[in-house]
Design a protein around this motif. Structure first.
Motif, PDB file in Angstrom:
ATOM      1  N   LEU A   1       0.831  -1.201   0.000  1.00 28.25           N
ATOM      2  CA  LEU A   1       0.000   0.000   0.000  1.00 28.25           C
ATOM      3  C   LEU A   1       0.868   1.255   0.000  1.00 28.25           C
ATOM      4  O   LEU A   1       0.588   2.206  -0.738  1.00 28.25           O
ATOM      5  CB  LEU A   1      -0.942   0.001   1.210  1.00 28.25           C
ATOM      6  N   GLY A   2       1.930   1.259   0.784  1.00 25.31           N
ATOM      7  CA  GLY A   2       2.830   2.411   0.829  1.00 25.31           C
ATOM      8  C   GLY A   2       3.465   2.700  -0.514  1.00 25.31           C
ATOM      9  O   GLY A   2       3.554   3.860  -0.946  1.00 25.31           O
ATOM     10  N   ALA A   3       3.908   1.654  -1.196  1.00 27.91           N
ATOM     11  CA  ALA A   3       4.508   1.836  -2.527  1.00 27.91           C
ATOM     12  C   ALA A   3       3.477   2.382  -3.511  1.00 27.91           C
ATOM     13  O   ALA A   3       3.786   3.264  -4.325  1.00 27.91           O
ATOM     14  CB  ALA A   3       5.074   0.510  -3.025  1.00 27.91           C
ATOM     15  N   PHE A   4       2.266   1.890  -3.424  1.00 25.62           N
ATOM     16  CA  PHE A   4       1.197   2.360  -4.305  1.00 25.62           C
ATOM     17  C   PHE A   4       0.901   3.838  -4.044  1.00 25.62           C
ATOM     18  O   PHE A   4       0.806   4.642  -4.979  1.00 25.62           O
ATOM     19  CB  PHE A   4      -0.054   1.498  -4.096  1.00 25.62           C
ATOM     20  N   ILE A   5       0.806   4.209  -2.775  1.00 28.63           N
ATOM     21  CA  ILE A   5       0.529   5.607  -2.423  1.00 28.63           C
ATOM     22  C   ILE A   5       1.652   6.521  -2.908  1.00 28.63           C
ATOM     23  O   ILE A   5       1.392   7.593  -3.471  1.00 28.63           O
ATOM     24  CB  ILE A   5       0.326   5.756  -0.903  1.00 28.63           C
ATOM     25  N   ARG A   6       2.897   6.107  -2.716  1.00 31.13           N
ATOM     26  CA  ARG A   6       4.030   6.931  -3.177  1.00 31.13           C
ATOM     27  C   ARG A   6       3.985   7.132  -4.688  1.00 31.13           C
ATOM     28  O   ARG A   6       4.198   8.239  -5.191  1.00 31.13           O
ATOM     29  CB  ARG A   6       5.358   6.312  -2.756  1.00 31.13           C
ATOM     30  N   ALA A   7       3.709   6.067  -5.419  1.00 30.48           N
ATOM     31  CA  ALA A   7       3.661   6.165  -6.880  1.00 30.48           C
ATOM     32  C   ALA A   7       2.532   7.090  -7.336  1.00 30.48           C
ATOM     33  O   ALA A   7       2.736   7.936  -8.205  1.00 30.48           O
ATOM     34  CB  ALA A   7       3.488   4.771  -7.492  1.00 30.48           C
ATOM     35  N   VAL A   8       1.356   6.937  -6.737  1.00 32.99           N
ATOM     36  CA  VAL A   8       0.227   7.785  -7.138  1.00 32.99           C
ATOM     37  C   VAL A   8       0.501   9.240  -6.760  1.00 32.99           C
ATOM     38  O   VAL A   8       0.191  10.154  -7.522  1.00 32.99           O
ATOM     39  CB  VAL A   8      -1.091   7.276  -6.517  1.00 32.99           C
ATOM     40  N   THR A   9       1.122   9.462  -5.602  1.00 33.14           N
ATOM     41  CA  THR A   9       1.453  10.829  -5.189  1.00 33.14           C
ATOM     42  C   THR A   9       2.399  11.473  -6.188  1.00 33.14           C
ATOM     43  O   THR A   9       2.195  12.620  -6.599  1.00 33.14           O
ATOM     44  CB  THR A   9       2.085  10.843  -3.785  1.00 33.14           C
ATOM     45  N   LEU A  10       3.432  10.738  -6.598  1.00 33.64           N
ATOM     46  CA  LEU A  10       4.389  11.277  -7.568  1.00 33.64           C
ATOM     47  C   LEU A  10       3.738  11.588  -8.901  1.00 33.64           C
ATOM     48  O   LEU A  10       4.017  12.607  -9.524  1.00 33.64           O
ATOM     49  CB  LEU A  10       5.519  10.271  -7.803  1.00 33.64           C
ATOM     50  N   LEU A  11       2.854  10.706  -9.349  1.00 30.38           N
ATOM     51  CA  LEU A  11       2.261  10.862 -10.672  1.00 30.38           C
ATOM     52  C   LEU A  11       1.057  11.792 -10.712  1.00 30.38           C
ATOM     53  O   LEU A  11       0.864  12.524 -11.685  1.00 30.38           O
ATOM     54  CB  LEU A  11       1.852   9.495 -11.229  1.00 30.38           C
ATOM     55  N   PHE A  12       0.233  11.774  -9.650  1.00 31.95           N
ATOM     56  CA  PHE A  12      -1.046  12.473  -9.718  1.00 31.95           C
ATOM     57  C   PHE A  12      -1.336  13.402  -8.542  1.00 31.95           C
ATOM     58  O   PHE A  12      -2.369  14.051  -8.529  1.00 31.95           O
ATOM     59  CB  PHE A  12      -2.188  11.457  -9.851  1.00 31.95           C
ATOM     60  N   GLY A  13      -0.459  13.424  -7.547  1.00 28.62           N
ATOM     61  CA  GLY A  13      -0.642  14.348  -6.432  1.00 28.62           C
ATOM     62  C   GLY A  13      -1.277  13.703  -5.204  1.00 28.62           C
ATOM     63  O   GLY A  13      -1.793  12.586  -5.255  1.00 28.62           O
ATOM     64  N   PRO A  14      -1.233  14.423  -4.085  1.00 28.89           N
ATOM     65  CA  PRO A  14      -1.674  13.863  -2.808  1.00 28.89           C
ATOM     66  C   PRO A  14      -3.177  13.582  -2.717  1.00 28.89           C
ATOM     67  O   PRO A  14      -3.574  12.623  -2.048  1.00 28.89           O
ATOM     68  CB  PRO A  14      -1.250  14.917  -1.775  1.00 28.89           C
TER      69      PRO A  14
ATOM     70  N   ALA B   1      -6.839   6.947  -3.852  1.00 27.62           N
ATOM     71  CA  ALA B   1      -6.322   5.643  -4.286  1.00 27.62           C
ATOM     72  C   ALA B   1      -6.083   4.722  -3.096  1.00 27.62           C
ATOM     73  O   ALA B   1      -6.326   3.513  -3.175  1.00 27.62           O
ATOM     74  CB  ALA B   1      -5.040   5.825  -5.090  1.00 27.62           C
ATOM     75  N   ALA B   2      -5.610   5.279  -1.975  1.00 25.88           N
ATOM     76  CA  ALA B   2      -5.389   4.472  -0.773  1.00 25.88           C
ATOM     77  C   ALA B   2      -6.718   3.923  -0.242  1.00 25.88           C
ATOM     78  O   ALA B   2      -6.815   2.746   0.128  1.00 25.88           O
ATOM     79  CB  ALA B   2      -4.691   5.300   0.305  1.00 25.88           C
ATOM     80  N   GLU B   3      -7.741   4.766  -0.247  1.00 27.02           N
ATOM     81  CA  GLU B   3      -9.066   4.305   0.178  1.00 27.02           C
ATOM     82  C   GLU B   3      -9.575   3.200  -0.741  1.00 27.02           C
ATOM     83  O   GLU B   3     -10.132   2.203  -0.289  1.00 27.02           O
ATOM     84  CB  GLU B   3     -10.053   5.472   0.190  1.00 27.02           C
ATOM     85  N   THR B   4      -9.350   3.374  -2.037  1.00 23.71           N
ATOM     86  CA  THR B   4      -9.768   2.370  -3.010  1.00 23.71           C
ATOM     87  C   THR B   4      -9.013   1.066  -2.797  1.00 23.71           C
ATOM     88  O   THR B   4      -9.595  -0.021  -2.890  1.00 23.71           O
ATOM     89  CB  THR B   4      -9.542   2.892  -4.447  1.00 23.71           C
ATOM     90  N   TRP B   5      -7.710   1.152  -2.489  1.00 22.40           N
ATOM     91  CA  TRP B   5      -6.894  -0.041  -2.250  1.00 22.40           C
ATOM     92  C   TRP B   5      -7.470  -0.843  -1.076  1.00 22.40           C
ATOM     93  O   TRP B   5      -7.631  -2.061  -1.166  1.00 22.40           O
ATOM     94  CB  TRP B   5      -5.452   0.365  -1.983  1.00 22.40           C
TER      95      TRP B   5
END
Length: 120
Positions: A31-44, A50-54
């Motif tokens: 989950l942490g890796a997913f959140i970091r990737a989405v933050t880098l690509l699409f913002g916080p 995305a974290a809620e969806t995960w």
């Protein structure tokens, strides 16, 4: 055979075994890796959604993924698909087009164009 039996989600939430702790660590890392990737690509903000969806995707599963990080990829893929659908909703809406006032036409150079000799 030494196959691991899938753990139902409701049992894992209340479990206190070392195996449950290991799965929690793997889940947190994924989950942490997913959140970091989405933050880098699409913002916080997208990362929060995305974290809620995960977590929602994990809860939809009948049983927990296996004991390796690769096994948890199905949760991440499902959450990423939801993210893509959410981000593409604006793309699917037609955007109003404004007519251009520029009526000049520029030739498009191409290596496929034949000269007069090539057509004869």
């Amino acid at each position: 055979m030494n196959e691991r039996q899938p753990t139902p989600i409701y049992e894992w939430e209340n479990g206190h075994s070392p195996a449950d702790a290991d799965l929690r660590v793997i889940a947190e890392r994924e989950l942490g890796a997913f959140i970091r990737a989405v933050t880098l690509l699409f913002g916080p903000e997208q990362a929060r959604l995305a974290a809620e969806t995960w977590v929602d995707e994990l809860e939809l599963m009948d049983a927990l993924p296996g004991p390796t990080r690769r096994d948890w990829g199905s949760v991440t893929i499902a959450a990423a698909a939801q993210l893509a659908r959410r981000l593409n909703t604006d793309v699917d809406r037609p955007t109003p087009r404004v007519a251009s006032t520029d009526t000049k036409v520029s030739p498009i150079p191409s290596s496929n164009c034949f000269g007069a000799a090539g057509l004869a």
